[in-house]
Write a protein that holds these residues in place. Structure first.
Motif, PDB file in Angstrom:
ATOM      1  N   PHE A 118      -5.096   7.439  -2.553  1.00 23.43           N
ATOM      2  CA  PHE A 118      -5.923   7.247  -3.743  1.00 23.43           C
ATOM      3  C   PHE A 118      -5.995   8.564  -4.504  1.00 23.43           C
ATOM      4  O   PHE A 118      -6.187   9.622  -3.909  1.00 23.43           O
ATOM      5  N   LYS A 119      -5.848   8.485  -5.809  1.00 26.27           N
ATOM      6  CA  LYS A 119      -6.022   9.641  -6.684  1.00 26.27           C
ATOM      7  C   LYS A 119      -6.928   9.208  -7.826  1.00 26.27           C
ATOM      8  O   LYS A 119      -6.696   8.173  -8.435  1.00 26.27           O
ATOM      9  N   GLY A 120      -7.945  10.004  -8.082  1.00 27.39           N
ATOM     10  CA  GLY A 120      -8.872   9.663  -9.153  1.00 27.39           C
ATOM     11  C   GLY A 120      -9.571   8.342  -8.916  1.00 27.39           C
ATOM     12  O   GLY A 120      -9.909   7.642  -9.865  1.00 27.39           O
ATOM     13  N   GLY A 121      -9.780   7.993  -7.651  1.00 30.09           N
ATOM     14  CA  GLY A 121     -10.469   6.755  -7.317  1.00 30.09           C
ATOM     15  C   GLY A 121      -9.608   5.508  -7.381  1.00 30.09           C
ATOM     16  O   GLY A 121     -10.078   4.404  -7.144  1.00 30.09           O
ATOM     17  N   ARG A 122      -8.317   5.661  -7.690  1.00 31.39           N
ATOM     18  CA  ARG A 122      -7.413   4.511  -7.813  1.00 31.39           C
ATOM     19  C   ARG A 122      -6.247   4.639  -6.851  1.00 31.39           C
ATOM     20  O   ARG A 122      -5.791   5.735  -6.545  1.00 31.39           O
ATOM     21  N   GLU A 123      -5.748   3.491  -6.432  1.00 30.99           N
ATOM     22  CA  GLU A 123      -4.601   3.489  -5.544  1.00 30.99           C
ATOM     23  C   GLU A 123      -3.383   4.039  -6.270  1.00 30.99           C
ATOM     24  O   GLU A 123      -3.013   3.566  -7.338  1.00 30.99           O
ATOM     25  N   ALA A 124      -2.746   5.053  -5.649  1.00 31.15           N
ATOM     26  CA  ALA A 124      -1.554   5.662  -6.233  1.00 31.15           C
ATOM     27  C   ALA A 124      -0.296   5.251  -5.485  1.00 31.15           C
ATOM     28  O   ALA A 124       0.784   5.190  -6.074  1.00 31.15           O
ATOM     29  N   ALA A 125      -0.417   4.991  -4.184  1.00 36.02           N
ATOM     30  CA  ALA A 125       0.750   4.620  -3.386  1.00 36.02           C
ATOM     31  C   ALA A 125       0.276   3.947  -2.102  1.00 36.02           C
ATOM     32  O   ALA A 125      -0.846   4.181  -1.639  1.00 36.02           O
ATOM     33  N   ARG A 126       1.154   3.123  -1.530  1.00 35.13           N
ATOM     34  CA  ARG A 126       0.845   2.395  -0.301  1.00 35.13           C
ATOM     35  C   ARG A 126       2.124   2.259   0.510  1.00 35.13           C
ATOM     36  O   ARG A 126       3.196   2.032  -0.038  1.00 35.13           O
ATOM     37  N   ILE A 127       1.973   2.365   1.827  1.00 35.26           N
ATOM     38  CA  ILE A 127       3.094   2.161   2.732  1.00 35.26           C
ATOM     39  C   ILE A 127       2.546   1.585   4.040  1.00 35.26           C
ATOM     40  O   ILE A 127       1.459   1.948   4.475  1.00 35.26           O
ATOM     41  N   SER A 128       3.292   0.666   4.628  1.00 31.67           N
ATOM     42  CA  SER A 128       2.896   0.076   5.911  1.00 31.67           C
ATOM     43  C   SER A 128       3.889   0.480   6.981  1.00 31.67           C
ATOM     44  O   SER A 128       5.080   0.667   6.704  1.00 31.67           O
ATOM     45  N   ASN A 135       8.032  12.489   7.779  1.00 39.52           N
ATOM     46  CA  ASN A 135       8.052  11.429   6.765  1.00 39.52           C
ATOM     47  C   ASN A 135       6.672  11.200   6.153  1.00 39.52           C
ATOM     48  O   ASN A 135       6.572  10.912   4.958  1.00 39.52           O
ATOM     49  N   LEU A 136       5.634  11.330   6.948  1.00 38.83           N
ATOM     50  CA  LEU A 136       4.273  11.179   6.423  1.00 38.83           C
ATOM     51  C   LEU A 136       3.977  12.275   5.399  1.00 38.83           C
ATOM     52  O   LEU A 136       3.468  11.998   4.309  1.00 38.83           O
ATOM     53  N   LEU A 137       4.296  13.511   5.738  1.00 33.12           N
ATOM     54  CA  LEU A 137       4.059  14.618   4.813  1.00 33.12           C
ATOM     55  C   LEU A 137       4.909  14.465   3.553  1.00 33.12           C
ATOM     56  O   LEU A 137       4.411  14.657   2.434  1.00 33.12           O
ATOM     57  N   ALA A 138       6.171  14.097   3.718  1.00 33.27           N
ATOM     58  CA  ALA A 138       7.059  13.925   2.564  1.00 33.27           C
ATOM     59  C   ALA A 138       6.576  12.799   1.658  1.00 33.27           C
ATOM     60  O   ALA A 138       6.540  12.958   0.423  1.00 33.27           O
ATOM     61  N   TRP A 139       6.197  11.668   2.242  1.00 31.96           N
ATOM     62  CA  TRP A 139       5.710  10.535   1.442  1.00 31.96           C
ATOM     63  C   TRP A 139       4.449  10.916   0.671  1.00 31.96           C
ATOM     64  O   TRP A 139       4.334  10.619  -0.525  1.00 31.96           O
ATOM     65  N   THR A 140       3.530  11.589   1.358  1.00 32.67           N
ATOM     66  CA  THR A 140       2.271  11.981   0.706  1.00 32.67           C
ATOM     67  C   THR A 140       2.541  12.937  -0.441  1.00 32.67           C
ATOM     68  O   THR A 140       2.052  12.736  -1.558  1.00 32.67           O
ATOM     69  N   ARG A 141       3.315  13.964  -0.193  1.00 34.59           N
ATOM     70  CA  ARG A 141       3.587  14.969  -1.226  1.00 34.59           C
ATOM     71  C   ARG A 141       4.360  14.365  -2.397  1.00 34.59           C
ATOM     72  O   ARG A 141       4.162  14.785  -3.547  1.00 34.59           O
ATOM     73  N   GLN A 142       5.205  13.405  -2.132  1.00 36.26           N
ATOM     74  CA  GLN A 142       5.964  12.740  -3.191  1.00 36.26           C
ATOM     75  C   GLN A 142       5.036  12.030  -4.173  1.00 36.26           C
ATOM     76  O   GLN A 142       5.330  11.937  -5.361  1.00 36.26           O
ATOM     77  N   HIS A 143       3.914  11.525  -3.673  1.00 36.92           N
ATOM     78  CA  HIS A 143       3.011  10.712  -4.515  1.00 36.92           C
ATOM     79  C   HIS A 143       1.802  11.476  -5.033  1.00 36.92           C
ATOM     80  O   HIS A 143       0.940  10.873  -5.669  1.00 36.92           O
ATOM     81  N   LEU A 144       1.740  12.765  -4.771  1.00 35.40           N
ATOM     82  CA  LEU A 144       0.583  13.550  -5.263  1.00 35.40           C
ATOM     83  C   LEU A 144       0.661  13.819  -6.753  1.00 35.40           C
ATOM     84  O   LEU A 144       1.504  13.969  -7.424  1.00 35.40           O
TER      85      LEU A 144
END
Length: 144
Positions: A118-128, A135-144
């Motif tokens: 979530f960024k700014g109170g809104r969903e920015a990205a989702r993964i299951s 991969n977790l760090l890369a995915w998170t940083r990609q969507h920041l």
């Protein structure tokens, strides 16, 4: 410009203002005096989820999980290590979908683990699905 960021305390849920250039130093809550960043994921529940989502200026990465889920158990230590790496620029939190069914329903959690950034109170990205640390760090940083 040294504008402040709002950061919600992981201990008492009060909102604190932290100068942007001092975010890396952590800081302590003005109300309870506890550290604003612990390097560990925060357990959220219905009562404090909205506060951390809408009142904090830093992104919130939430792991929706359940205690009976094998992949969730496998990813738990990875998520813990990610908190130590990503804070104070991202707050990591966990929501137990068995205990917080209304939150799981609100965000349409159909499989676990599911991560929502979530960024700014809104969903920015989702993964299951479970991720390793890289991969977790890369995915998170990609969507920041």
């Amino acid at each position: 410009m040294n504008d402040g960021l709002h950061v919600v305390c992981p201990h008492c849920d009060s909102v604190n203002r932290v100068p942007r250039d001092k975010l890396g130093a952590g800081g302590h809550c003005g109300r309870c005096r506890q550290p604003l960043f612990t390097g560990h994921p925060l357990a959220l529940r219905e009562a404090n989820f909205a506060q951390h989502l809408s009142r904090s200026d830093i992104p919130l990465l939430v792991d929706f999980w359940a205690s009976w889920c094998g992949p969730c158990k496998m990813m738990a230590p990875v998520f813990e290590r990610a908190a130590a790496e990503l804070e104070p620029h991202v707050r990591l939190a966990k929501v137990n979908t068995e205990e917080q069914q209304a939150l799981a329903a609100r965000y349409g959690i159909r499989s676990i683990p599911t991560l929502i950034l979530f960024k700014g109170g809104r969903e920015a990205a989702r993964i299951s699905g479970a991720l390793d640390l890289q991969n977790l760090l890369a995915w998170t940083r990609q969507h920041l």
